[in-house]
Design a protein around this motif. Structure first.
Motif, short mmCIF file in Angstrom:
data_model
loop_
_atom_site.label_atom_id
_atom_site.label_comp_id
_atom_site.label_asym_id
_atom_site.label_seq_id
_atom_site.Cartn_x
_atom_site.Cartn_y
_atom_site.Cartn_z
N ASN A 1 0.83 -1.21 0.00
CA ASN A 1 0.00 0.00 0.00
C ASN A 1 0.86 1.26 0.00
OD1 ASN A 1 -2.49 -1.16 -0.18
ND2 ASN A 1 -2.87 -1.18 2.01
N ARG A 2 1.96 1.21 0.75
CA ARG A 2 2.84 2.38 0.76
C ARG A 2 3.42 2.62 -0.64
NH1 ARG A 2 6.41 3.35 5.71
NH2 ARG A 2 4.97 5.07 6.03
N LEU A 3 3.78 1.55 -1.33
CA LEU A 3 4.32 1.71 -2.69
C LEU A 3 3.25 2.27 -3.62
CD1 LEU A 3 6.36 -1.63 -3.08
CD2 LEU A 3 7.24 0.65 -2.58
N LEU A 4 2.03 1.73 -3.51
CA LEU A 4 0.96 2.17 -4.41
C LEU A 4 0.46 3.57 -4.07
CD1 LEU A 4 -1.19 -1.01 -5.10
CD2 LEU A 4 0.88 -0.21 -6.21
#
Lengths: 313, 428
Positions: B267-270
Motif C-alpha cells: 500500500n505504501r508503494l501504491l
C-alpha cells in the motif's frame, strides 16, 4: 481564515453486493487534524484507501485543492503521505536506505534527499540509529520510522491509519509530539484509531462513520454538546439507598439520569458544575456518602452512543 | 525512471543480503549439477566403469577355458570366478551385475551344435533386473567369445579333429552315393586341419583359425564440432539444475510480492505517484536481472571448474536473457494468482518441479517416450534446457538459439499478460 485542502465528495464503494462506503463526504483544512472513527467494518479503511489512491471509487471524488486523487500515477499523490497500520518497512535495509527508497518514489534524490532524511530522522528522534536496520529496532522505534517514511516528501496531508498500535506510552507520546510539530507547521492530518483518548487529544474535528456512512462530523466540543449527559457523579453509601432518595436526586437541577449501583448511585449530569447542587441536596437530606467522584463524558461515550454496543466482527 | 531504478536497486540489495536465497539459488545448483554431471559421464575424459560379472565355470574343456579367458580379458568387464550359489547371491545383493554359468560339457556340445549335429547347449545368464542394459551388453560380449573360440576349436583344435574323425567313421559304415559329398568335405577339412596344425606348430605365437567378427566399429561422439574433448555431461546438468533453482528464485520473487501485499509495504508503494504498473515493472526487471546474473555465475563455474564450453556465446546470452524474463514473469504469475504466500509457495514449488522434470532438467528429454517429448514442447522449461544444451555441448547455431528464445519469450508474454490481467482486475 481556514483553507480547505482535502475534499471528499459522495464516495461510494461496493464489494459484491455489500456497500462498504456509501456516500461519504467531508473536508479537511490545512493544519487541521481530523479523527476518522468507526467500528470494525464501518468503512474507514476503504475510505482511507480511496483518499490515498489505493482503491478506485465506484463513484464520488477525492481532490486536493481541486486536483483529483486517483489510482495510478497521479500528481496529487505527491502531496499526500500515508502511514499504513502495518509496519511498511524493509527490515533488512537500514533506516536511511528505507527513507531514501520511499523518497525516490516521490522523485527526491541526491543531496536534497539525504538532507531531508536527516531532518525527518531528527523529527522522530532516530538520528543516532540511521544506519541500523529496523529489524534491530524496538516496536516504538519502528512505528516512528514508519511515520518518518511518509514524511520524506514533505506532504501537505498526512494520513495515519492506527499509527500507535502496540507501542508503549513513551513512544506514543513521542509520536504525538511529532504530530503536534507537523500540525504546527501547517500539515493537515487524518488520524484513524481505536484509541479514543488519542483522537480526543489530537483531533480538531471528528468524523464518525458506520455502515459506510458518516454518522457525525463535528468538533469534539460539538460532539459533547450532542450528548444528553456531559458528566457523571458517583456517590457510595454504607448501605443501599431507598427509592425516595433516588427520586429526590432525580428532581435536582441538571440531573439527566439516576441509576442504583450496588450501595451507591450513578448520576448523569448535563454539566460537571451540576454536581455541587446535588451533593448539597444529599447533605441536606442527612445522607452520609462514604465516597464520591465526578467524571466527564468521554469520546468513547459519544462513540458508543452513536454506534451502539453491539459487537462488530 | 528514478523510482523504478530505486525499486530495482532495493530488490537487488535485499536479495544479496538474503544468505538463504544465495545458498539455495547459487550453491545448491552448482553442487547438484556437479553431482549429476559426474554421474552422467563427467567431462568425457573419464574411463567408463567396468561391469562386474560373476563367472561360474563348470566345464574343463579347452573351449570353455578360452571363453573364460576371453571374457576376463575384455576391458568392459570385471570378471570374478564364483560357485553357482555364490554368484546368484551376489547378483541378488546387487554386488555383481550379472552371473554367467558355462555348464559341464559345453565345449563339446557347442562344437557339435555348430555344425547342426547336436543339441545346442545353454549358458545361463542371471542378471540384476535394475540393470537391463547390462544384460544386452554381457550377452553381446559372450556371443563374441563363444563364436570365436568354439569355431577356432572346431576348425583347428583337438575337438574339431575328433569330431571330423568320428563323422568320417560313421559315414564309412553307411557308405552311399548321397554321402559322397559330405565325405569329400570332411576329408578336405582334415587336410585343412593338418596344415593348420603344422602352421601353428612352427609358429607358436600364431592363433588358430576360427570365426571372428567380420567387422570393426569406428566410434565417434557427434556433439559440438568445436568441442575437441567431446560430450561433457556437466553441460546438461548445469543447464537443468540452473533452470530449476533459478525458477525457485522466481517463486521467491512472487512470494515476496504476496508478502508485501499482506504487509503495509504494498500500500505504501501504491500510495506513491508511480502506479501499480511501475511497481510491478520494477519487480519484474529486478527479478530478471537477478535470474540472469545467477545464470551467468552458475555457468561461469561450469566453464572454469567443469570445463564445459559455451560454443555460441551470443546465442547463450539470448537464451539466458529470455529465460531470465521467463523466470520473472513466472514470479509475477505466482504473485497475481496466489491467495496466500503459504499456499502459493506449495503450489508453485510443485508446479516448478513438474515443469523442470518434463523440461528435461533432471534427465535429458530425448530419453522420454515419443509422445512425452511432443507433449513437453508445451512446457517452457523444455525450451530453456534445450536452448542451453544447444549452445553448449550440442554446439548448434543461432537458428537453434532463436527457436528457444522465441518460445521462451512467448511464454513470458503469456505469463506477464495473465498476471497483468489479474492485477488489473483486483485493482478495480
Amino acid at each position: 481564515m481556514a483553507t480547505e485542502l482535502l475534499r471528499v465528495t459522495q464516495l461510494t464503494k461496493a464489494y459484491g453486493g455489500r456497500r462498504a462506503v456509501d456516500g461519504v463526504s467531508f473536508t479537511v483544512n490545512r493544519g487541521q487534524t481530523v479523527g476518522l472513527l468507526g467500528p470494525n467494518g464501518a468503512g474507514k479503511s476503504t475510505t482511507v484507501g480511496m483518499i490515498c489512491g489505493l482503491i478506485a471509487a465506484d463513484s464520488g471524488s477525492v481532490s486536493l485543492e481541486g486536483q483529483a486523487v486517483t489510482t495510478g500515477a497521479c500528481g496529487a499523490k505527491r502531496r499526500i503521505g500515508f502511514v499504513p497500520q502495518d509496519l511498511a518497512l524493509y527490515e533488512d535495509l537500514s533506516a536511511l536506505e528505507n527513507l531514501k527508497l520511499f523518497a525516490a518514489l516521490y522523485g527526491l534524490k541526491g543531496a536534497h534527499c539525504r538532507r531531508r532524511a536527516d531532518e525527518v530522522l531528527a523529527l522522530v528522534n532516530l538520528s543516532e540509529r540511521a544506519h541500523d536496520k529496523p529489524a534491530t529496532y524496538s516496536g516504538g522505534m519502528k512505528r516512528r520510522l514508519n511515520i518518518a517514511a511518509a514524511l520524506m516528501h514533505d506532504p501537505e496531508l498526512l494520513i495515519l491509519d492506527e499509527p500507535t498500535v502496540g507501542v508503549d506510552p513513551q513512544s506514543r507520546n513521542a509520536i504525538f509530539d511529532t504530530l503536534d510539530r507537523l500540525k504546527a507547521e501547517g500539515c493537515a492530518l487524518i488520524y484513524t484509531s481505536h484509541y479514543m483518548e488519542e483522537v480526543e487529544r489530537l483531533a480538531d474535528r471528528i468524523v464518525i462513520v458506520d455502515h459506510g456512512k458518516v454518522l457525525v462530523d463535528d468538533t469534539p466540543e460539538g460532539l459533547f454538546r450532542k450528548l444528553p449527559a456531559h458528566a457523571a457523579l458517583r456517590v457510595d453509601f454504607d448501605s443501599p439507598v431507598g427509592d425516595a432518595l433516588l427520586d429526590g436526586v432525580r428532581g435536582c437541577a441538571g440531573v439527566t439520569g439516576v441509576a442504583r449501583e450496588g450501595d451507591g448511585i450513578e448520576i448523569k449530569l448535563a454539566a460537571a458544575a451540576d454536581a455541587l447542587p446535588v451533593m448539597t441536596w444529599l447533605s441536606a437530606q442527612g445522607a452520609r456518602p462514604t465516597y464520591f467522584a465526578t467524571a466527564r463524558a468521554s469520546l468513547e461515550d459519544i462513540f458508543l452512543n452513536l454506534t451502539g454496543r453491539t459487537l462488530r466482527d | 525512471m528514478n523510482a523504478i531504478s530505486a525499486l530495482v536497486r532495493k530488490d537487488i540489495l535485499l536479495y544479496l543480503q538474503d544468505r538463504r536465497a544465495l545458498l539455495l539459488n547459487l550453491v545448491m545448483p552448482i553442487m547438484l549439477a556437479a553431482f549429476f554431471g559426474y554421474l552422467f559421464g563427467g567431462s568425457g575424459d573419464a574411463k567408463t566403469s567396468r561391469i562386474d560379472v560373476a563367472l561360474v565355470l563348470q566345464d574343463a574343456s579347452p573351449t570353455a577355458q578360452k571363453i573364460a579367458a576371453g571374457l576376463k580379458a575384455d576391458p568392459n568387464l570385471r570378471v570374478t570366478d564364483m560357485t553357482a550359489a555364490q554368484a546368484e547371491e551376489e547378483v541378488r545383493k546387487g554386488k555383481q551385475k550379472a552371473a554367467v554359468t558355462i555348464p559341464a560339457g559345453f565345449g563339446d556340445a557347442a562344437g557339435q551344435a555348430l555344425f547342426g549335429a547336436g543339441e545346442k547347449p545353454s549358458i545361463k545368464v542371471q542378471y540384476d533386473p535394475s540393470q537391463q542394459a547390462v544384460l544386452a551388453m554381457v550377452r553381446g560380449l559372450l556371443t563374441q567369445q563363444v563364436m570365436q573360440n568354439v569355431s577356432a576349436e572346431m576348425f583347428g583344435g583337438e575337438g574339431g579333429r575328433k569330431l571330423a574323425d568320428q563323422s568320417l567313421a560313421d559315414l564309412e559304415k553307411n557308405a552311399s552315393a548321397e554321402n559322397a559329398e559330405l565325405r569329400s568335405f570332411l576329408g578336405n577339412l582334415k587336410t585343412f586341419m593338418a596344415a593348420e596344425e603344422k602352421r601353428t606348430a612352427s609358429q607358436p605365437q600364431a592363433t588358430k583359425a576360427g570365426l571372428t567378427m567380420p567387422f570393426t566399429t569406428s566410434e565417434q561422439a557427434v556433439a559440438s564440432k568445436e568441442i575437441a574433448a567431446g560430450y561433457n555431461g556437466y553441460a546438461h546438468s548445469f543447464a537443468g539444475m540452473g533452470v530449476q533453482f533459478i525458477l525457485f528464485m522466481g517463486i521467491d520473487m512472487g512470494i515476496g510480492i504476496l508478502l508485501a501485499r499482506r504487509s503495509g509495504i504494498w500500500n505504501r508503494l501504491l500510495a506513491a505517484p508511480i502506479g501499480a504498473r511501475s511497481v510491478l515493472l520494477a519487480r519484474a526487471l529486478s527479478g530478471a536481472l537477478i535470474a540472469f546474473t545467477l545464470l551467468c555465475v552458475i555457468f561461469a563455474v561450469a566453464v572454469v571448474v567443469f570445463k564445459i564450453s559455451i560454443v555460441n556465446p551470443l546465442g547463450f546470452l539470448g537464451v539466458g536473457l529470455s529465460f531470465a524474463l521467463l523466470t520473472s514473469s513466472f514470479g509475477l504469475l505466482i504473485a497475481a494468482f496466489g491467495k496466500t504466500p503459504e499456499a502459493a509457495r506449495g503450489m508453485a514449488v510443485f508446479a516448478t518441479l513438474i515443469m523442470v522434470m518434463l523440461g528435461g532438467a533432471w534427465v535429458p528429454a530425448f530419453l522420454f517416450p515419443e509422445w512425452v517429448q511432443t507433449l513437453t514442447l508445451a512446457v517452457p522449461t523444455r525450451w530453456a534446457v534445450d536452448g542451453f544444451d544447444a549452445m553448449t555441448w550440442r554446439g548448434l547455431g543461432m537458428d537453434a538459439a532463436l527457436q528457444a528464445i522465441g518460445a521462451q519469450l512467448a511464454f513470458t508474454v503469456l505469463f506477464a499478460g495473465l498476471a497483468a490481467w489479474r492485477f488489473g482486475r483486483e485493482a478495480r
